[in-house]
Design a protein around this motif. Structure first.
Motif, short mmCIF file in Angstrom:
data_model
loop_
_atom_site.label_atom_id
_atom_site.label_comp_id
_atom_site.label_asym_id
_atom_site.label_seq_id
_atom_site.Cartn_x
_atom_site.Cartn_y
_atom_site.Cartn_z
N LYS A 164 1.06 -0.89 0.07
CA LYS A 164 0.20 0.04 0.46
C LYS A 164 1.04 1.67 -0.09
N HIS A 165 0.81 2.45 -0.88
CA HIS A 165 1.17 3.35 -0.92
C HIS A 165 0.55 4.36 -1.18
N GLU A 166 -0.76 4.33 -0.44
CA GLU A 166 -1.60 5.65 -0.29
C GLU A 166 -1.39 7.47 -0.28
N PHE A 167 -1.68 8.29 -1.21
CA PHE A 167 -0.93 9.93 -0.97
C PHE A 167 -1.85 9.75 0.29
N VAL A 168 -1.70 10.90 1.14
CA VAL A 168 -2.96 11.36 2.26
C VAL A 168 -2.32 12.20 2.92
N GLY A 169 -1.99 13.20 1.80
CA GLY A 169 -1.11 15.04 1.47
C GLY A 169 -1.00 15.20 3.09
#
Length: 293
Positions: free
Chosen positions: A45-50
């Motif tokens: 998992k490599h999710e952009f979260v700001g």
């Protein structure tokens, strides 16, 4: 300067500049980039979260405990490794201490040569309420030690570790200050003697102004080292009891490598970098302002 000479200088500087960029600056920007994502080393998992990791950091109670502990380390380190070390160095450089100076320099400097692991484990044994020597010594002077556990009590553990750290590293700064004081012209002290200045006045009006470069460098090293405090805490209490002795570095390690929250750990790492950078910049800026006055 001739154009040919400029090219030669640039050629020699180029490998060093590339190494600094690749080894220092590139990882900083990569860390900043990764702090905007939610990811882990054991996950795909490599999710952009700001800014979520930074918002989480400033809402995390353990973060503020760690920040407070780093502040304790910083204050104690500046007081002892700068203030006390400077006084000790001045005393050792006094004429009446010249014959015994080598002995005391060795005594103060030896602890800084020891491994943190050795010092930490030894201190744990000394401070132990069951097998240590501190509590029996306190009992000999009439103190009730039934509730004294320097590393086991949340209220005393951080201060105990910080005190151990000062004992180990104060000799290093003492030696640096001694070398700086030895470079001060004797004529200044002789002129002060003629004017009737005592030792305290000579310390404040000659010694400190003449070695302010060394004081600045030692202060930057001490402060930045305190903000990155890790080894002593990890060896002695590992952040315990609970989170009482957690520092930013130990908490970063646990978040990243135990909880596998690498994005959050990257945010913590970038915060540590920003704090150390700003403090170092402010100290150097203040020094330049003093020079201009």
């Amino acid at each position: 300067m001739k154009k040919k000479n400029k090219k030669t200088i640039g050629l020699y500087l180029f490998p060093g500049v590339i190494m600094v960029i690749v080894i220092l600056y590139l990882p900083i920007f990569i860390n900043l980039y990764e702090s905007f994502f939610s990811w882990g080393s054991m996950s795909t998992k490599h999710e952009f979260v700001g800014l979520s990791n930074y918002i989480k950091m400033f809402q995390d109670e353990v973060f503020y405990v760690a920040l407070k502990n780093n502040l304790i380390f910083t204050v104690m380190s500046v007081v002892f490794q700068i203030g006390v070390s400077l006084v000790i160095a001045s005393v050792l450089e006094a004429k009446f201490m010249r014959k015994a100076q080598n002995f005391f320099r060795t005594v103060y400097f030896i602890p800084s040569l020891l491994m943190v692991t050795v010092v930490g484990i030894t201190f744990k044994m000394i401070a132990s309420p069951s097998i240590g020597v501190i509590n029996p010594l306190l009992e000999m002077i009439g103190m009730n030690t039934s509730k004294i556990d320097l590393l086991g009590n949340a209220g005393s553990a951080t201060y105990a570790i910080a005190a151990m750290s000062q004992w180990q590293y104060i000799g290093y700064t003492v030696i640096l200050f001694i070398v700086a004081i030895q470079n001060i012209s004797e004529d200044l002290y002789e002129a002060a003697d003629i004017d009737g200045a005592n030792a305290i006045k000579k310390f404040f009006y000659i010694t400190i102004p003449e070695i302010k470069d060394t004081i600045l460098i030692n202060t930057i090293i001490t402060v930045t080292g305190s903000i990155r405090e890790y080894d002593e805490v990890f060896v002695t209490t590992n952040g315990g009891p609970g989170y009482a002795t957690e520092t930013l570095a130990t908490y970063l390690y646990k978040v990243g490598f135990r909880n596998d929250q690498m994005g959050y750990a990257s945010a913590l790492a970038f915060f540590i970098f920003i704090v150390t950078f700003i403090i170092g910049l402010a100290q150097m800026k203040g020094y330049r302002l003093d020079d201009q006055q």
